[in-house]
Design an enzyme around this catalytic site. Structure first.
Site, mmCIF file in Angstrom:
data_model
loop_
_atom_site.group_PDB
_atom_site.id
_atom_site.type_symbol
_atom_site.label_atom_id
_atom_site.label_comp_id
_atom_site.label_asym_id
_atom_site.label_seq_id
_atom_site.Cartn_x
_atom_site.Cartn_y
_atom_site.Cartn_z
ATOM 1 N N CYS A 412 15.404 -98.395 46.790
ATOM 2 C CA CYS A 412 14.871 -99.537 47.516
ATOM 3 C C CYS A 412 15.701 -99.741 48.778
ATOM 4 C CB CYS A 412 14.890 -100.789 46.641
ATOM 5 S SG CYS A 412 16.561 -101.408 46.295
ATOM 6 N N CYS A 653 -10.527 -109.045 33.010
ATOM 7 C CA CYS A 653 -9.702 -107.920 33.449
ATOM 8 C C CYS A 653 -10.046 -107.528 34.886
ATOM 9 C CB CYS A 653 -9.869 -106.726 32.509
ATOM 10 S SG CYS A 653 -11.486 -105.952 32.571
ATOM 11 N N GLU A 1165 -12.322 -76.730 1.058
ATOM 12 C CA GLU A 1165 -11.332 -77.468 1.849
ATOM 13 C C GLU A 1165 -10.945 -76.615 3.041
ATOM 14 O OE1 GLU A 1165 -9.210 -79.711 3.769
ATOM 15 O OE2 GLU A 1165 -10.000 -80.612 1.927
ATOM 16 N N MET A 1166 -11.264 -77.113 4.242
ATOM 17 C CA MET A 1166 -11.011 -76.332 5.453
ATOM 18 C C MET A 1166 -9.542 -76.307 5.844
ATOM 19 S SD MET A 1166 -14.084 -76.892 8.163
ATOM 20 C CE MET A 1166 -13.217 -75.827 9.304
ATOM 21 N N CYS A 1223 -15.641 -89.614 7.526
ATOM 22 C CA CYS A 1223 -16.714 -90.290 8.265
ATOM 23 C C CYS A 1223 -16.198 -90.932 9.538
ATOM 24 C CB CYS A 1223 -17.375 -91.350 7.395
ATOM 25 S SG CYS A 1223 -16.226 -92.541 6.741
ATOM 26 N N VAL A 1576 -7.534 -88.974 -3.552
ATOM 27 C CA VAL A 1576 -7.978 -90.057 -4.433
ATOM 28 C C VAL A 1576 -6.931 -90.213 -5.526
ATOM 29 C CG1 VAL A 1576 -9.795 -90.818 -5.995
ATOM 30 C CG2 VAL A 1576 -10.375 -89.449 -3.985
#
Length: 1611
Positions: A412, A653, A1165-1166, A1223, A1576
């Site tokens: 500055c 905003c 299962e990927m 999902c 689960v």
């Protein structure tokens, strides 16, 4: 600023001047370098200086210490007065310190020695005198007997590295306190800034006079010298006037108050640091030369200064007298003013340009390269030209030349090195920079060959490039003359620039991560950040969560910029779950305009999103989704267009407040820009990010306190309709007369004949509603009501949970009927029952036949019966009328009557008629028989025990807290602690029935409506005098017999259980307990009076009650109790061949295996680590690691194996299908549009339903997060159920709490169950354990209707809750970052739960008891979290701490007044950012590397104070929902061990999910955490599996019974 000198008046020699020994001076300096607290520092210095102090001062110090101990003086006040006394005692009469160590003829504090003394010193050194720096003289101190006044001096600063040392220079400096009227958090007012300009102008005039006069001699009489009392008094007058104008109160000219730990800076809050600051020692010795080179020619220092001495004694006396008078006036005014003024802590002084704190030890000054020239000279240098003399330069004069810049610094006007990203440029603060300029084609970052320049700028704009997938990210500046691409910073600027580089690289990581993972969680993002290796140029070992939070505003702005490059209909990636959490946590301000930010993102345009991958679907699933979406898209798009403009703008905003651009597609459609105005869309540059955030959050928020909703609407008609006898006539004679009613078989209405069993449409009272449909089950006429019929109603699909997704022609049977007048009948309709085909299981995947050929308006069909309360779709009940009631048989009435009969408590088998009461051997309730000798569940309030237990544990009363040390503790005003079991209900009371009796009425008959039972009480371990600790070590189903009795209403009985004496069991206790539900045992009796345990009496050991049952007691009761178990052992059920899709590491399959119902032969299962874990635990399973869509396509194409040669399951192979499809892909927005519909149509939920349709398994289970039932206004749930119903499945849905099934964790999960035609549809399992009521809100609201599951145990349960102590207290202690994969247990299991999870290993090895290695700062925070229950970040002390990596964590500064929370009890401020004052956030207010994370108090007011972050688990509490990556500031919140300073380990998380210790995980530590967090809980899966098993057993029994009947019929 160049170092300057000013002639100074030569003070008279002090009467008492001495110097400190060199060793003392050195030790004082060493103390400054040590990281001591202020208190410790002052204490050490007092010890060093004690022998040099006068006796009077020593006595005063003793008095101060006594006041401190008596609490008459605060610690801050004590420290301030101690420093004040030392300052007086070790100073000269006129304020100049009297140490004999000189430098260049000047003293440390800027006072100048006399010329004579100066010459003597120089002569002694034998060197020619050097130029004396011109310095501002500070105000003189008062004499010893007076209170000191505020020290102030001109902002001119000496920057010599060898300076005079004073005693006060060894004490830490602090900011001066403002006057009481000044708002402590406000920035310097315009008046004060103008005043400072006036002061600067005065100084310039004085300086110019000095230049004209040459070398000023001793001060002339009447001349006002800068820094003298007269000038100070003038400044004070101005300040007083300014304050009077603001407060309209008399204002003193001086302020004597000092902040305890800070000295006053010269020139007030806007001036530079005083000469006493030791940071000059950190500068290079060449700095004075560099600084001098900056000065204008006329400001150059003289070659030699010869100060002269003049006699000013008279003037000194006058000034001293005037000063004392002024001080007395000030003191009197101050005392008056402080009575009404609020005294609060003020800001430390800041630089007026860059707003950096002047007392910050890390403040640095610019250092120009040698021979640096101005920017204009550099740009004309031919070395930077890339053209030769024959080439033209630029195509346009508007193009700026581009160069590279290395060894650069940004500063500055006052010379402070500044970062460029703190909002200074945006506020028109002029930032300059220096460095070595090089041609654009240069790649060498060394300054060799460059042109050294200074004062480039000011910077107009800074920009970033390199977001193109490469390794480098570039930063550049633009000035009015050129653009500069930055290379390497100067050594001084490197620390600041590394922070800038860090945030650029973190932004790069985040943007590229979100490109491929738009649905990731905050924990996933932290995982990515922490596992990315930083570039070597950053000199960082690792990126941390603190790094991300530190740069959150910057990162989010980059993500917003990335989104702007996409299409308007694309889902913004800043709405991903991880970004929304980051925005909330860090308090990011959305919607900043780039033009105002003066920051440009120079990156390639966002690649076109090609949309979701195509899902493999069966024709049936595809048709349902496609048909429904075609209508719904048009409807929702129309609503969106109507509501978009209002809905998408917050109006607050910056983006909302800017004008329309007039160029985008939306603007061109507006009428004002010549468009049609049809689209009604907001300008694309005014798309409000705050509204988008709110919509995304609303979609995921689920209200736990679901309001009372009306039950699904019944179809009752409320009033009579006037009969029209002419249109209604009976056909034939009455078939039966029953009292006043004459029943008929047929009736003619409007020439249309109806008979019993026909279906009709009924006119509703409200003509706006569609016609009701019903089956006529009876026709009659009576004298009071006229011609009537009994309507067994059908339920339209729209009145079920399916809503608008249902087939418009499909109806559902319901148990609802009523009597209606025949005049309400509109017309006759046809309702066809569509029974499932015999080959139903093999019809999956083929083209579905239309259930109805055409819609003629009078033809409907039904397949299923619907329960309106529980939302259960089931096969129609098989109820057949008898010959004698065909004319009036109603299946609904029959079932409702049967249910009512079951619910009514009844007594059977009278035993004895006694005086006043009658005894029975058997009572029934809800279809369950209860005999004398049976164990029963009773509510906790049914009876009390004869021992007075200590009152339940309550939170200790809040004790006073040192708010200075714990400034955030005030936020803990709520007693509620998430994860606490204080509100958990007690488990059921258990009793053994001794008598079943009814009291007699006045007529001597038994009152069978008031059934009582007399029971023997069983004590649980926690009910004895040993209290809760006893239950912790005991088996969860252990009881103690007692001879205490209680009489209870039979209506209160909650269920039946088995209670056996352990010694009488034929098998071991463990096998008995695991053999079936509701099993308890006892080994001892408990005597409450003597508080002792005894052998049970003989009558307790017998399961019957001797002498009362007349031979029906022991044997019969035992056989009755064990009958279901015997049947279970007789019928061997084959295990269901199971396909687990989206299996993860196998939690669902593990639970089903424990229930003994399934054998998982295939899993998909990927994610490879989870697939490997599944293989480890299910070695006989075929695990596919391919896309499920690819596999289904192969199977549908007739393939037998996949590309890897693995055998694919074929149609008819799969008997059970289970899985939890992700999902998140369509969870970002609350409303559908064409694009989100497309995503949903291609989501994994649709693929999973297609698997179900193709394989048609006997049982289907879909597991998902609680919000699955709420996504898209429950549209995801509706469409899932719609597909299952269309396939012919019976189905239902519900929400279960895993904590109620035996884990110490709150985890609510949505479950959809389906059963093939002919299979019983399972009920949801009843809870086994009590759990915190707040976590057990399990009802679901769909379309304003409230649905509950079949669960009846709402307020209690058979077993106590499982706690954190039960879960992991036996695990050995480990440290932060523990990585040993296998260790020993170091002890036996301590609780029942631990014994279950450990199992019976031969040589037990503890695996995966490893925890994440947290950064040094996070580790320090964890170390300072107290061990008390409920502790979290709000209990952190605000202290400086030395971290394990050697760095220092700072204290958090509170510089703003929090309007909401006010001040602390001591008047201290509580705000860390200007937003608490209602102003926009101040970027410069951000603080980093503090023990209390700055972001938490910053945003705490609007996020429930971030309760639980950095929280410890409670031994007697439970885990929050286990997530994929335990982070102290993540969603899970409380992840710290209750007693150890670390986050929970992988094994502890696995135990919180209920995984056995033998269960194997695979991969690195984060992989394992993710496997556990996504699973689960096996105990929950086991409970569901046992319900499926119960249905399978019921069918097996039914089949066996039918077979026996068939064989008997043949015989």
């Amino acid at each position: 600023m160049p170092a300057r000198t000013a002639p100074a008046r030569v003070p008279a020699l002090a009467s008492r001047a001495f110097s400190l020994p060199d060793d003392v001076r050195r030790r004082l300096k060493d103390l400054e370098r040590d990281s001591l607290t202020e208190k410790e520092c002052v204490k050490e210095k007092l010890n060093l200086l004690h022998e040099f102090l006068r006796t009077e001062i020593k006595n005063q110090l003793c008095d101060l210490e006594t006041k401190l101990h008596k609490e008459e003086l605060s610690e801050e006040g004590y420290l301030a007065k101690v420093k004040s006394l030392l300052n007086k005692d070790l100073s000269l009469e006129n304020g100049a310190h009297a140490f004999s160590r000189e430098a260049n003829g000047c003293l440390e504090n800027g006072s100048q020695t006399s010329g004579e003394d100066c010459r003597v010193v120089m002569a002694e050194k034998g060197k020619p005198p050097k130029p004396v720096s011109r310095l501002y003289t500070p105000r003189r101190s008062k004499s010893d007997g007076e209170t000191k006044s505020e020290v102030s001096s001109s902002p001119r600063i000496t920057r010599k590295t060898t300076r005079q040392t004073t005693i006060t220079s060894h004490f830490p400096r602090g900011p001066a306190k403002r006057k009481p009227e000044e708002e402590p958090e406000k920035v310097k007012s315009d008046d004060s800034v103008d005043e400072e300009k006036d002061q600067e102008e005065k100084r310039r005039r004085v300086t110019s006079r000095e230049r004209v006069a040459g070398l000023l001699p001793a001060e002339e009489p009447g001349r006002v010298r800068p820094g003298t009392h007269m000038e100070e008094e003038g400044r004070d007058d101005k300040e007083e006037k300014r304050l009077r104008s603001q407060t309209k109160e008399p204002t003193p000219k001086h302020k004597a108050k000092e902040e305890p730990d800070r000295d006053v800076r010269p020139g007030g809050a806007q001036a530079e640091m005083n000469e006493g600051e030791d940071k000059d020692e950190k500068r290079h010795r060449s700095q004075p030369k560099d600084l001098a080179s900056k000065r204008r020619p006329e400001e150059k220092e003289p070659e030699r200064v010869k100060p002269q001495v003049s006699d000013e004694k008279d003037e000194d006396e006058k000034e001293e007298k005037r000063r004392r008078t002024t001080y007395r006036e000030l003191t009197e005014k101050k005392m008056t003013r402080t009575k009404i003024a609020v005294v609060s802590k003020t800001n430390p002084p800041k630089c007026t340009e860059c707003l950096q704190y002047l007392d910050d030890p890390e403040l640095r000054y610019e250092q120009h390269p040698p021979d640096a020239v101005e920017e204009i000279q550099i740009l004309t240098n031919e070395r930077l030209s890339i053209f030769d003399a024959n080439e033209s330069g630029f195509e346009s004069y508007e193009d700026l030349p581009q160069h590279k810049l290395t060894c650069f610094s940004v500063y500055c006007k006052r010379g402070h090195l500044c970062p460029i990203d703190t909002g200074l440029i945006e506020k028109d603060v002029e930032l300059l920079f220096s460095g070595s300029a090089k041609p654009i084609y240069e790649d060498d970052p060394s300054p060799e060959g460059g042109i050294n320049g200074k004062n480039f700028g000011p910077i107009n704009e800074w920009w970033i490039a390199g977001f193109d997938g490469g390794e480098k990210a570039l930063l550049g500046f633009s000035t009015s003359f050129a653009e500069y691409i930055l290379m390497d910073p100067s050594p001084e600027y490197a620390p600041l620039f590394s922070v800038m580089q860090e945030k650029i690289y973190i932004s790069k990581i985040v943007v590229e991560f979100l490109q491929s993972n738009p649905d990731s969680t905050y924990e996933d993002l932290i995982n990515k950040i922490e596992t990315t290796v930083p570039p070597c140029m950053l000199n960082l070992n690792r990126f941390t969560e603190d790094s991300l939070l530190r740069h959150a505003q910057f990162v989010v702005e980059q993500v917003e910029s990335y989104d702007r490059a996409g299409d308007s209909d694309e889902q913004p990636i800043f709405l991903s779950p991880c970004m929304r959490d980051l925005i909330k946590l860090a308090g990011v301000t959305l919607g900043k305009r780039r033009a105002e930010r003066r920051q440009t993102i120079r990156q390639p345009a966002k690649e076109k999103d090609k949309g979701p991958t195509k899902a493999t679907t069966t024709k049936l699933v595809y048709q349902i989704f496609d048909t429904f979406f075609a209508e719904q898209i048009e409807k929702d798009d129309k609503e969106d267009k109507e509501n978009a403009f209002k809905r998408r703008r917050c109006g607050v905003c910056e983006i909302c407040q800017q004008p329309e651009c007039g160029k985008c597609k939306a603007c061109k459609d507006m009428v004002k820009f010549g468009g049609s105005g049809r689209s009604k869309q907001a300008c694309q540059k005014r798309r409000c990010p705050n509204m988008a955030m709110k919509e995304a959050d609303d979609d995921e928020e689920v209200d736990d306190n679901i309001p009372e909703m009306p039950s699904p609407k019944k179809m009752h008609q409320g009033k009579k309709k006037k009969q029209n006898k002419n249109r209604i006539s009976w056909v034939g004679d009455a078939v039966k007369t029953d009292g006043k009613k004459s029943y008929y078989k047929k009736v003619c209405i409007d020439s249309e004949t109806l008979e019993v069993g026909d279906c009709v449409s009924v006119i509703p009272d409200d003509s706006s509603k569609p016609l009701y449909l019903a089956r006529v089950t009876a026709l009659w006429e009576d004298s009071s009501n006229g011609q009537m019929f009994h309507a067994h109603w059908f339920c339209a699909g729209t009145d079920t949970v399916l809503g608008a997704t249902s087939d418009p022609l499909e109806l559902f049977l319901v148990d609802e009927c009523e009597d209606m007048q025949l005049s309400y009948i509109h017309s006759k309709v046809q309702v066809i029952y569509k029974a499932p085909s015999e080959n139903w299981a093999m019809e999956g995947g083929v083209d579905p036949e239309a259930l109805m050929s055409e819609d003629d308006g009078k033809t409907y069909f039904y397949q299923l019966w619907y329960d309106q309360d529980y939302a259960r779709f089931e096969s129609p009940p098989k109820t057949q009328p008898t010959e004698d009631n065909k004319y009036k048989f109603c299946a609904s009435c029959a079932r409702l009557a049967e249910m009512r009969q079951k619910e009514i408590p009844r007594v059977v088998e009278q035993l004895q008629d006694l005086e006043g009461r009658v005894l029975y051997s058997l009572a029934t309730k809800n279809g369950v028989q209860y005999r004398v000798g049976d164990g029963v569940y009773l509510p906790p309030e049914a009876f009390t025990f004869n021992i007075k237990l200590s009152s339940p544990v309550k939170r200790p009363r809040k004790e006073p807290v040192d708010e200075a040390l714990y400034p955030e503790h005030y936020r803990k005003y709520s007693d509620y602690i998430k994860g606490s079991n204080l509100d958990a209900p007690e488990p059921y009371r258990i009793g053994r029935i001794k008598e079943i009796f009814c009291s007699k009425k006045s007529n001597g008959r038994p009152n069978e409506t008031d059934i009582k039972i007399r029971v023997n009480k069983f004590y649980r371990p926690e009910n004895t005098h040993k209290s809760t600790p006893a239950s912790y070590h005991a088996d969860i189903n252990l009881l103690y017999w007692s001879d205490e009795e209680a009489v209870v209403d039979f209506k209160a009985v909650q269920g039946r259980c088995t209670v056996e004496y352990g010694e009488d069991l034929p098998q071991c206790l463990q096998d008995f307990s695991a053999g079936g539900p509701d099993r308890f045992y006892f080994l001892e009796a408990y005597n409450a009076k003597s508080k002792s345990f005894e052998d049970p009496p003989n009558h307790a050991r017998s399961t019957g009650n001797k002498g009362k049952g007349k031979g029906k007691g022991k044997n019969r009761t035992k056989s009755q109790t064990c009958e279901p178990s015997e049947l279970e052992t007789e019928i061997k059920l084959p295990k269901l061949r199971t396909l687990d899709v989206f299996s993860g590491c196998g939690g669902l399959s593990e639970g089903f295996h424990q229930a003994g119902i399934s054998e998982t032969l295939w899993a998909i299962e990927m994610w490879d680590p989870a697939a490997q874990a599944f293989r480890l635990n299910n070695p006989g399973s075929t695990v596919f690691t391919e896309d499920c869509n690819v596999l289904l396509k192969l199977v549908m194409a007739g393939e037998v194996t996949n590309s890897r040669g693995q055998k694919l399951p074929q149609k008819g192979d799969v008997e059970m299908l289970c899985g939890g499809p992700p999902c998140q892909g369509f969870s970002g927005m609350n409303r559908f549009n064409s694009r989100t519909y497309s995503k949903f149509k291609n989501s994994l939920v649709v693929s999973f339903l297609s698997y179900c349709d193709y394989y048609r398994p006997r049982y289907f289970l879909l597991e998902n997060v609680r919000n699955f039932v709420s996504f898209k206004r429950s549209m995801v749930l509706k469409l899932t159920l719609r597909c299952l119903v269309r396939m012919g499945y019976q189905c239902t849905f519900g929400v279960l709490q895993a904590g109620q099934y035996g884990v110490a964790q709150t985890r609510r999960r949505a479950i959809i169950l389906a059963a093939a035609p002919g299979e019983p549809l399972p009920l949801f399992p009843e809870p086994l354990h009590v759990f915190a009521p707040r976590a057990c809100q399990l009802s679901v609201v769909v379309d304003d209707k409230k649905f509950v599951s079949n669960i009846t145990r709402l307020s209690s349960g058979p077993f106590r809750t499982i706690t954190v102590r039960d879960t992991m207290s036996d695990l050995p202690e480990i440290r932060n970052g523990a990585s040993a994969l296998e260790i020993s247990y170091n002890g036996e299991p301590q609780s029942w739960f631990q014994r279950q999870l450990r199992g019976s290993q031969y040589q037990p090895i503890l695996r995966d008891h490893i925890c994440k290695d947290m950064s040094a700062l996070v580790a320090a925070r964890m170390r300072h979290i107290p061990l008390a229950p409920g502790s979290d970040w709000r209990d952190l002390p605000n202290i400086e701490v030395r971290l394990s990596d050697g760095t220092l964590a700072r204290k958090l500064r509170y510089n703003y007044h929090d309007k909401k929370n006010g001040c602390s009890s001591s008047g201290a401020l509580r705000g860390v950012c200007s937003c608490v004052e209602g102003k926009p956030c101040e970027p410069a207010a951000r603080q980093f590397n503090t023990l209390i994370p700055w972001c938490l108090p910053h945003t705490g007011n609007r996020h429930n104070h971030w309760a639980g972050l950095y929280g410890r688990l409670e031994w007697d509490g439970f885990f929050s929902t286990t997530v994929t990556n335990p982070e102290p500031m993540g969603k899970q919140g409380r992840v710290l061990h209750p007693e150890q300073h670390r986050v929970v380990s992988v094994r502890e998380c696995a135990r919180s999910q209920g995984f056995p210790d033998t269960y194997r995980l695979f991969g690195n530590i984060l992989d394992k955490h993710r496997q556990v967090g996504n699973a689960v809980p096996p105990p929950l899966a086991k409970a569901i599996g046992l319900e499926i098993k119960r249905c399978m057993l019921a069918k097996a029994r039914e089949s066996a019974s039918a077979k026996i009947k068939e064989e008997a019929a043949k015989d």
